[in-house]
Design a protein around this motif. Structure first.
Motif, PDB file in Angstrom:
ATOM      1  N   ASP A 267      -4.599   1.675   3.631  1.00 44.48           N
ATOM      2  CA  ASP A 267      -4.743   2.682   4.676  1.00 44.48           C
ATOM      3  C   ASP A 267      -4.020   2.286   5.965  1.00 44.48           C
ATOM      4  O   ASP A 267      -3.847   3.113   6.856  1.00 44.48           O
ATOM      5  N   ARG A 268      -3.571   1.026   6.087  1.00 46.54           N
ATOM      6  CA  ARG A 268      -2.788   0.580   7.242  1.00 46.54           C
ATOM      7  C   ARG A 268      -1.308   0.723   6.883  1.00 46.54           C
ATOM      8  O   ARG A 268      -0.817   0.076   5.951  1.00 46.54           O
ATOM      9  N   LEU A 269      -0.615   1.552   7.643  1.00 49.22           N
ATOM     10  CA  LEU A 269       0.711   2.009   7.270  1.00 49.22           C
ATOM     11  C   LEU A 269       1.794   1.369   8.122  1.00 49.22           C
ATOM     12  O   LEU A 269       1.591   1.100   9.318  1.00 49.22           O
ATOM     13  N   PHE A 270       2.936   1.138   7.511  1.00 49.98           N
ATOM     14  CA  PHE A 270       4.173   0.808   8.200  1.00 49.98           C
ATOM     15  C   PHE A 270       5.052   2.045   8.121  1.00 49.98           C
ATOM     16  O   PHE A 270       5.879   2.203   7.235  1.00 49.98           O
ATOM     17  N   LEU A 271       4.844   2.946   9.071  1.00 55.17           N
ATOM     18  CA  LEU A 271       5.364   4.302   8.984  1.00 55.17           C
ATOM     19  C   LEU A 271       6.792   4.352   9.529  1.00 55.17           C
ATOM     20  O   LEU A 271       7.060   4.866  10.615  1.00 55.17           O
ATOM     21  N   VAL A 272       7.732   3.800   8.754  1.00 55.62           N
ATOM     22  CA  VAL A 272       9.144   3.873   9.102  1.00 55.62           C
ATOM     23  C   VAL A 272       9.800   5.042   8.374  1.00 55.62           C
ATOM     24  O   VAL A 272      10.621   5.759   8.940  1.00 55.62           O
ATOM     25  N   SER A 273       9.442   5.245   7.132  1.00 55.94           N
ATOM     26  CA  SER A 273       9.915   6.366   6.328  1.00 55.94           C
ATOM     27  C   SER A 273       8.700   7.121   5.794  1.00 55.94           C
ATOM     28  O   SER A 273       7.580   6.591   5.829  1.00 55.94           O
ATOM     29  N   PRO A 274       8.871   8.332   5.302  1.00 54.82           N
ATOM     30  CA  PRO A 274       7.722   9.092   4.776  1.00 54.82           C
ATOM     31  C   PRO A 274       7.020   8.354   3.655  1.00 54.82           C
ATOM     32  O   PRO A 274       7.649   7.737   2.788  1.00 54.82           O
ATOM     33  N   LEU A 275       5.700   8.399   3.682  1.00 58.87           N
ATOM     34  CA  LEU A 275       4.867   7.707   2.704  1.00 58.87           C
ATOM     35  C   LEU A 275       3.965   8.705   1.995  1.00 58.87           C
ATOM     36  O   LEU A 275       3.543   9.708   2.590  1.00 58.87           O
ATOM     37  N   ILE A 276       3.666   8.421   0.733  1.00 57.71           N
ATOM     38  CA  ILE A 276       2.739   9.230  -0.057  1.00 57.71           C
ATOM     39  C   ILE A 276       1.398   8.508  -0.098  1.00 57.71           C
ATOM     40  O   ILE A 276       1.314   7.383  -0.602  1.00 57.71           O
ATOM     41  N   ILE A 277       0.382   9.117   0.460  1.00 54.84           N
ATOM     42  CA  ILE A 277      -0.964   8.536   0.507  1.00 54.84           C
ATOM     43  C   ILE A 277      -1.701   8.982  -0.752  1.00 54.84           C
ATOM     44  O   ILE A 277      -1.749  10.175  -1.071  1.00 54.84           O
ATOM     45  N   SER A 278      -2.275   8.006  -1.461  1.00 53.98           N
ATOM     46  CA  SER A 278      -2.912   8.286  -2.751  1.00 53.98           C
ATOM     47  C   SER A 278      -4.400   7.967  -2.688  1.00 53.98           C
ATOM     48  O   SER A 278      -4.811   6.966  -2.088  1.00 53.98           O
ATOM     49  N   HIS A 279      -5.173   8.833  -3.297  1.00 52.77           N
ATOM     50  CA  HIS A 279      -6.616   8.629  -3.456  1.00 52.77           C
ATOM     51  C   HIS A 279      -6.936   8.645  -4.943  1.00 52.77           C
ATOM     52  O   HIS A 279      -6.722   9.654  -5.628  1.00 52.77           O
TER      53      HIS A 279
END
Length: 421
Positions: A267-279
């Motif tokens: 849940d802690r992101l390195f938001l440099v490029s778009p990320l897909i969050i999965s549950h």
């Protein structure tokens, strides 16, 4: 819908009564909760209720506070109240505060000059006024502006023969500094609010459900349009759904956490490029028993919250969005947006919201787990059946051995008796 059913029932009752007796139809008035809790399949003429969003797509909460009696609490935190106002009201208050203070102190300067008799000795070189070259209310108002804003043109000057003017000068200077600090600080916070930074944080239009690493997962995509990064970015998700407890208590808009990697640190992101969050939909997930056919019938909303610090200002920024059941696509995946170019990675935001269909079972995660367990049962059944067969054969052999021994013992006893005879 309820009124139609009530009318039908009353019409049937009236058919049984005498035709000449008048029948008055009173439509029943039930609480809103009771009307909403009626079974959906009672009458086919009832239209489906539209799902009301708790959080809109732009991140604004669709909640209005009414019947607030303790309004004095807004005045105790006047700074936050002014910052939360809209720009037109903020600018109006900004102008009004300065104008009122200038007029107020200008009126006091004019009263001092009038009470001392300076207005009667205009142009008299032998008279020492409180403020030089002050000959009316307009000049007093201009002197008030020069004093509070510390412009100091040098034409109107206070003299040392006016103690009350000196005291008023000190009061206006201190009060003017407080007003400047308060209003300028309010405008600075209003301009540098991190809400504008949240507008460059984007969420995918739809969420998808598909298989990932052999497990059914709920996914959505987040991205940052700016080159300056969000520091310490983290993502959270909440399920908003009404609930009724075992005791019969109705809880509207109950909030349930959706795990998007809290225990693993995803849940802690390195938001440099778009990320897909999965549950991952497992036994602890609220989607454990929801299948593709059941999903459109559910009245739920998924609220996603992205938080982090703005790299340029260090202020905390929060972006929000939501997904209702019609925005959750079953059996789809997100189109890749990251490509490798000559020496750098390029993100194509034209494909940020695009999805494509993929092979996904229509069953719920619970049903898939049950089917997987059933696929392993025949092996266990064959082993157990073989063990049971061996046990039965062993028992049959033991019984035969006992019978043979008994027959042999009987034959030996008969031979002994014959020998004795």
């Amino acid at each position: 819908c309820l009124f139609l059913m009530a009318a039908n029932v009353l019409e049937e009752d009236s058919m049984e009564q005498d035709i000449e007796s008048p029948v008055t139809i009173h439509q029943p008035k039930l609480p809103k909760q009771a009307r909403e809790d009626l079974p959906k399949n009672i009458n086919k003429e009832c239209a489906k209720r539209k799902i009301q969003r708790y959080v809109r797509k732009d991140g604004k909460c669709n909640v209005h506070h009414g019947n607030v009696r303790e309004t004095y609490r807004y005045l105790t935190d006047i700074f936050t109240t002014l910052v939360d106002l809209k720009w037109r009201f903020n600018l109006l208050i900004f102008v009004m505060v300065y104008t009122v203070t200038w007029l107020f102190f200008g009126m006091i300067w004019w009263l001092i000059a009038y009470m001392r008799g300076d207005m009667d000795h205009i142009g008299d070189s032998t008279w020492t006024p409180c403020v030089s070259n002050l000959n009316g209310f307009v000049s007093a108002f201009l002197f008030s502006i020069e004093t509070e804003t510390t412009i100091g043109y040098g034409y109107r000057v206070i003299t040392d023969k006016c103690p009350e003017g000196i005291i008023l000068l000190l009061v206006q200077s201190v009060l003017g500094s407080i007003v400047n600090a308060f209003m300028v600080g309010c405008m600075f916070v209003k301009i540098s609010q991190p809400k504008k930074r949240a507008e460059t944080l984007v969420f995918s239009t739809n969420a998808v459900i598909s298989m990932r690493d052999g497990k059914l997962c709920l996914m959505f995509r987040v991205g940052d349009l700016r080159n300056s990064h969000i520091v310490e970015a983290s993502i959270r998700a909440k399920l908003i759904k009404s609930k009724q407890t075992k005791e019969g208590e109705f809880i509207p808009l109950n909030q349930t956490d959706i795990n998007v990697g809290y225990y693993t640190g995803d849940d802690r992101l390195f938001l440099v490029s778009p990320l897909i969050i999965s549950h991952e939909i497992n036994q602890q997930s609220p989607f454990w028993e929801i299948s593709k056919a059941q999903l459109p019938k559910e009245e739920l909303e998924i609220v996603v919250i992205l938080e982090g610090m703005v790299e340029a200002t260090g202020m905390t920024c929060q972006a929000r969005s939501s997904y209702i059941t019609s925005e959750i696509l079953w059996g789809y995946r997100f189109t890749p947006v990251l490509t490798l170019e000559d020496g750098f990675y390029e993100v194509d935001y034209n494909s940020f919201h695009e999805t494509y269909e993929t092979n996904t079972p229509v069953y719920s995660a619970k049903e898939l787990a049950e089917m997987a367990s059933r696929a392993e049962l025949p092996l266990t059944w064959s082993v157990s059946s073989k063990l049971d067969q061996h046990a039965e054969l062993e028992t049959e052999e033991e019984e035969k051995n006992l019978e043979d021994q008994n027959e042999r013992n009987g034959d030996v006893a008969n031979l002994e008796n014959e020998s004795k005879v």
